[in-house]
Design a protein around this motif. Structure first.
Motif, short mmCIF file in Angstrom:
data_model
loop_
_atom_site.label_atom_id
_atom_site.label_comp_id
_atom_site.label_asym_id
_atom_site.label_seq_id
_atom_site.Cartn_x
_atom_site.Cartn_y
_atom_site.Cartn_z
N ASN A 40 3.35 -10.59 -0.99
CA ASN A 40 1.94 -10.98 -1.12
C ASN A 40 1.43 -11.21 0.30
N VAL A 41 0.30 -10.59 0.62
CA VAL A 41 -0.17 -10.68 2.00
C VAL A 41 -1.62 -11.16 2.03
N THR A 42 -1.87 -12.17 2.85
CA THR A 42 -3.26 -12.58 3.10
C THR A 42 -3.54 -12.35 4.57
N VAL A 43 -4.59 -11.58 4.84
CA VAL A 43 -5.02 -11.37 6.23
C VAL A 43 -6.18 -12.31 6.48
N ILE A 44 -6.07 -13.13 7.50
CA ILE A 44 -7.20 -14.00 7.86
C ILE A 44 -7.87 -13.39 9.09
N THR A 45 -9.16 -13.10 8.95
CA THR A 45 -9.88 -12.55 10.11
C THR A 45 -11.38 -12.83 9.95
N THR A 46 -12.16 -12.38 10.92
CA THR A 46 -13.60 -12.63 10.85
C THR A 46 -14.30 -11.40 10.26
N ALA A 47 -15.56 -11.60 9.83
CA ALA A 47 -16.25 -10.56 9.06
C ALA A 47 -16.26 -9.21 9.77
N ALA A 48 -16.56 -9.21 11.07
CA ALA A 48 -16.69 -7.93 11.78
C ALA A 48 -15.36 -7.22 11.95
N ASN A 49 -14.27 -7.90 11.65
CA ASN A 49 -12.96 -7.29 11.84
C ASN A 49 -12.28 -6.86 10.54
N VAL A 50 -12.98 -7.06 9.43
CA VAL A 50 -12.44 -6.57 8.15
C VAL A 50 -12.59 -5.06 8.17
N PRO A 51 -11.52 -4.31 7.87
CA PRO A 51 -11.60 -2.85 8.00
C PRO A 51 -12.49 -2.21 6.94
N LEU A 52 -13.14 -1.14 7.36
CA LEU A 52 -13.79 -0.27 6.37
C LEU A 52 -12.66 0.54 5.77
N SER A 53 -12.66 0.67 4.47
CA SER A 53 -11.54 1.42 3.89
C SER A 53 -11.97 2.03 2.57
N THR A 54 -11.47 3.22 2.35
CA THR A 54 -11.74 3.84 1.05
C THR A 54 -10.48 3.86 0.20
N SER A 55 -9.33 3.63 0.87
CA SER A 55 -8.09 3.63 0.10
C SER A 55 -8.04 2.38 -0.75
N PRO A 56 -7.55 2.51 -1.98
CA PRO A 56 -7.42 1.29 -2.76
C PRO A 56 -6.41 0.37 -2.08
N CYS A 57 -6.79 -0.90 -1.97
CA CYS A 57 -5.87 -1.88 -1.38
C CYS A 57 -4.80 -2.20 -2.41
N PRO A 58 -3.55 -2.33 -2.02
CA PRO A 58 -2.58 -2.85 -2.99
C PRO A 58 -3.09 -4.21 -3.49
N ALA A 59 -2.88 -4.49 -4.78
CA ALA A 59 -3.40 -5.74 -5.35
C ALA A 59 -2.86 -6.95 -4.61
N SER A 60 -1.70 -6.80 -4.01
CA SER A 60 -1.08 -7.94 -3.35
C SER A 60 -1.59 -8.15 -1.92
N LEU A 61 -2.58 -7.38 -1.50
CA LEU A 61 -3.17 -7.57 -0.16
C LEU A 61 -4.58 -8.10 -0.31
N ARG A 62 -4.86 -9.22 0.32
CA ARG A 62 -6.24 -9.72 0.25
C ARG A 62 -6.70 -10.23 1.61
N PHE A 63 -8.01 -10.25 1.74
CA PHE A 63 -8.59 -10.69 3.01
C PHE A 63 -9.26 -12.03 2.83
N CYS A 64 -9.11 -12.86 3.81
CA CYS A 64 -9.75 -14.17 3.78
C CYS A 64 -10.62 -14.21 5.04
N VAL A 65 -11.94 -14.23 4.84
CA VAL A 65 -12.86 -14.08 5.98
C VAL A 65 -13.35 -15.43 6.46
N ILE A 66 -13.23 -15.64 7.76
CA ILE A 66 -13.74 -16.89 8.35
C ILE A 66 -14.81 -16.52 9.39
#
Ligand code: UDX
Length: 472
Positions: A40-66
């Motif tokens: 299970n992976v949580t990436v913590i980053t800021t809004a401008a650094n969340v990647p643009l992506s068209t690939s489906p993210c694995p369900a176990s990957l999520r982003f937490c934006v600060i």
């Protein structure tokens, strides 16, 4: 010490990438790899650094934006949330200080804010956040792992330079601690070995973060750098996992073009692809100095004219704000193309038309070039890049050097550029041999990333080690 049994099934790994493209991009790839492999992976980053992506993210990957601290607190121009969006390198120090203001939010998230997931099992931090190492130790008894973005070769050499201080006694010397001889000069070492650097205190903090970390994750593979990772692990007593090339993580075709793309800069993937589609196999040199590298105007002219003189087709990435390619290039017609801003590098490197890569030797670019099986012309500008050049040219023998001079050594002349490009692209014995070696390494990279390959196994080991990390 008891084993961390609770986390054993699927550990919760918190990934906090440093806010510079050369770190963010591979750490996001790494997060995807970890999630795909069962963490299970949580990436913590800021809004401008969340990647643009068209690939489906694995369900176990999520982003937490600060939120990034506002300009009134940081003194930075609005919208600067990443080192490469700074208008000048001089703001790198203030940017580093601004990022420290994220501490309160990150601490709160780590302690209270990541539900419904179980508490973090480990923290994998980018090297620009060295204080995260002590934060994690203070607030959570979890392993702290660092991603530096370096090769194992650079990690090993740096470790021994810190320990032996060879560079303080001699200008020209052999890198200490390596299993073979590599000669270098003090001026070509990463700037953190420069005692007179203006941002000395920043480098000291970064070093403390490195030393405090329990383990190091490296974007490399065993077959690329035999021995160095193991020697580095032995020398430091730290765990080292080599899990790359991380750029080979599963993604949709379209995502290859979007990788690293920032909202502000339009990447014309189709234009690049169409242009490459019209070229012959192995006939194009791709020229890029990474996410931040810029040449001086005079040097830009020499490089441009050298590319023209070489007679080969070229695609040249020119950063925003960098001097434009010389006007003379206009006469080149269809043979050269300048890409302004951001190029879809992975797509370009994997295109059949590509024959060579003129690179500043940022480690990501080197590993991506290796994965694509293209020989290189090396032109380092700073940081770890001179060390990477040594690896590419002297150890792996898949490149020739052309640039990489310090200011006092004068310009790299157009004739030298043309000659180096011809050596790599030409169909003579030297070029053929380099191509053969580069293809062999690319095959090894592909196999390394399979589940049973060296990097696949190392990734699984990393997840297992975190799950079973002894709790103090
Ligand atoms: C920085 C340091 O400068 C480098 O020395 C260190 O090894 C890593 O961090 P950077 O200079 O940006 O990195 O170069 P590099 O390591 O090559 O990383 C750049 C990344 O951006 C690569 O993944 C590359 O594919 C991507 N990129 C760069 C693009 O996709 N398009 C571009 O136009 C430029």
């Amino acid at each position: 010490m008891a084993e961390n049994r609770e986390a054993r099934i699927a550990p919760h790994m918190v990934v906090i990438p440093w806010l510079a493209q050369g770190h963010l991009i591979p750490m996001l790839d790494l997060a995807r790899l970890l999630a795909t492999a069962g963490a299970n992976v949580t990436v913590i980053t800021t809004a401008a650094n969340v990647p643009l992506s068209t690939s489906p993210c694995p369900a176990s990957l999520r982003f937490c934006v600060i939120p990034f601290p506002c300009p009134s607190l940081t003194g930075l121009p609005p919208g600067c949330e990443n080192i490469d969006s700074l208008p000048t390198h001089r703001l790198a120090g203030p940017f580093y200080s601004a990022a420290k203001l994220l501490r309160g939010r990150i601490e709160h998230l780590l302690l209270h804010g990541l539900s419904p997931l179980r508490p973090p099992s480990c923290l994998l931090f980018g090297i620009g956040f060295p204080w995260l190492a002590s934060l994690a130790r203070d607030v959570l008894p979890i392993p702290r792992l660092v991603f530096h973005g370096f090769s194992s070769f650079t990690h090993l050499a740096s470790h021994y330079l810190h320990a032996c201080k060879t560079h303080e006694r001699a200008y020209n010397f052999f890198l200490p601690g390596l299993p073979h001889k590599v000669e270098i000069t003090r001026s070509k070492l990463p700037v953190f070995f420069d005692k007179a650097s203006e941002v000395r205190s920043v480098y000291e903090e970064i070093r403390e973060g490195e030393v405090a970390a329990d383990g190091v994750v490296v974007n490399s593979f065993e077959e690329l750098e035999p021995k160095y990772a193991a020697m580095f692990a032995e020398a430091t007593g730290k765990k080292v996992w080599t899990v790359g090339p991380v750029s080979m993580c599963q993604r949709e075709k379209l995502d290859v073009g979007l990788r690293g793309r920032k909202g502000s800069s339009g990447v014309d993937v189709d234009r690049c692809k169409r242009w490459l589609d019209d070229r012959e196999i192995g006939s194009v040199v791709y020229v890029s100095f990474g996410s931040m590298g810029r040449l001086e105007p005079e040097q830009t002219v020499e490089l441009g004219m050298g590319l023209v003189m070489s007679g080969w087709a070229f695609m040249w990435v020119v950063r925003e704000g960098a001097p434009p390619p010389p006007v003379e290039l206009e006469g080149v017609g269809e043979r050269g193309i300048a890409v302004r801003g951001w190029s879809p590098q992975l797509m370009v490197l994997s295109h059949a038309a590509l024959g060579g890569f003129l690179t500043h030797c940022g480690w990501n670019s080197v590993v991506e070039g290796v994965a694509a099986g293209v020989p290189m012309v090396t032109w380092p500008l700073g940081a770890d890049q001179y060390l990477n050049e040594k690896l590419v040219v002297e150890v792996l023998k898949v490149g020739v050097e052309v640039g990489g001079r310090k200011e006092d050594e004068g310009l790299v002349r157009r004739e030298e550029v043309a000659r180096a490009v011809e050596r790599v692209m030409g169909r003579g014995e030297e070029g053929n041999e380099m191509r053969r070696r580069a293809k062999e390494l690319a095959d090894k990279a592909r196999r390394a990333m399979e589940r049973s390959g060296s990097s696949g196994l190392s990734l699984a080991q990393l997840i297992h080690d975190v799950a079973c990390w002894p709790v103090a």
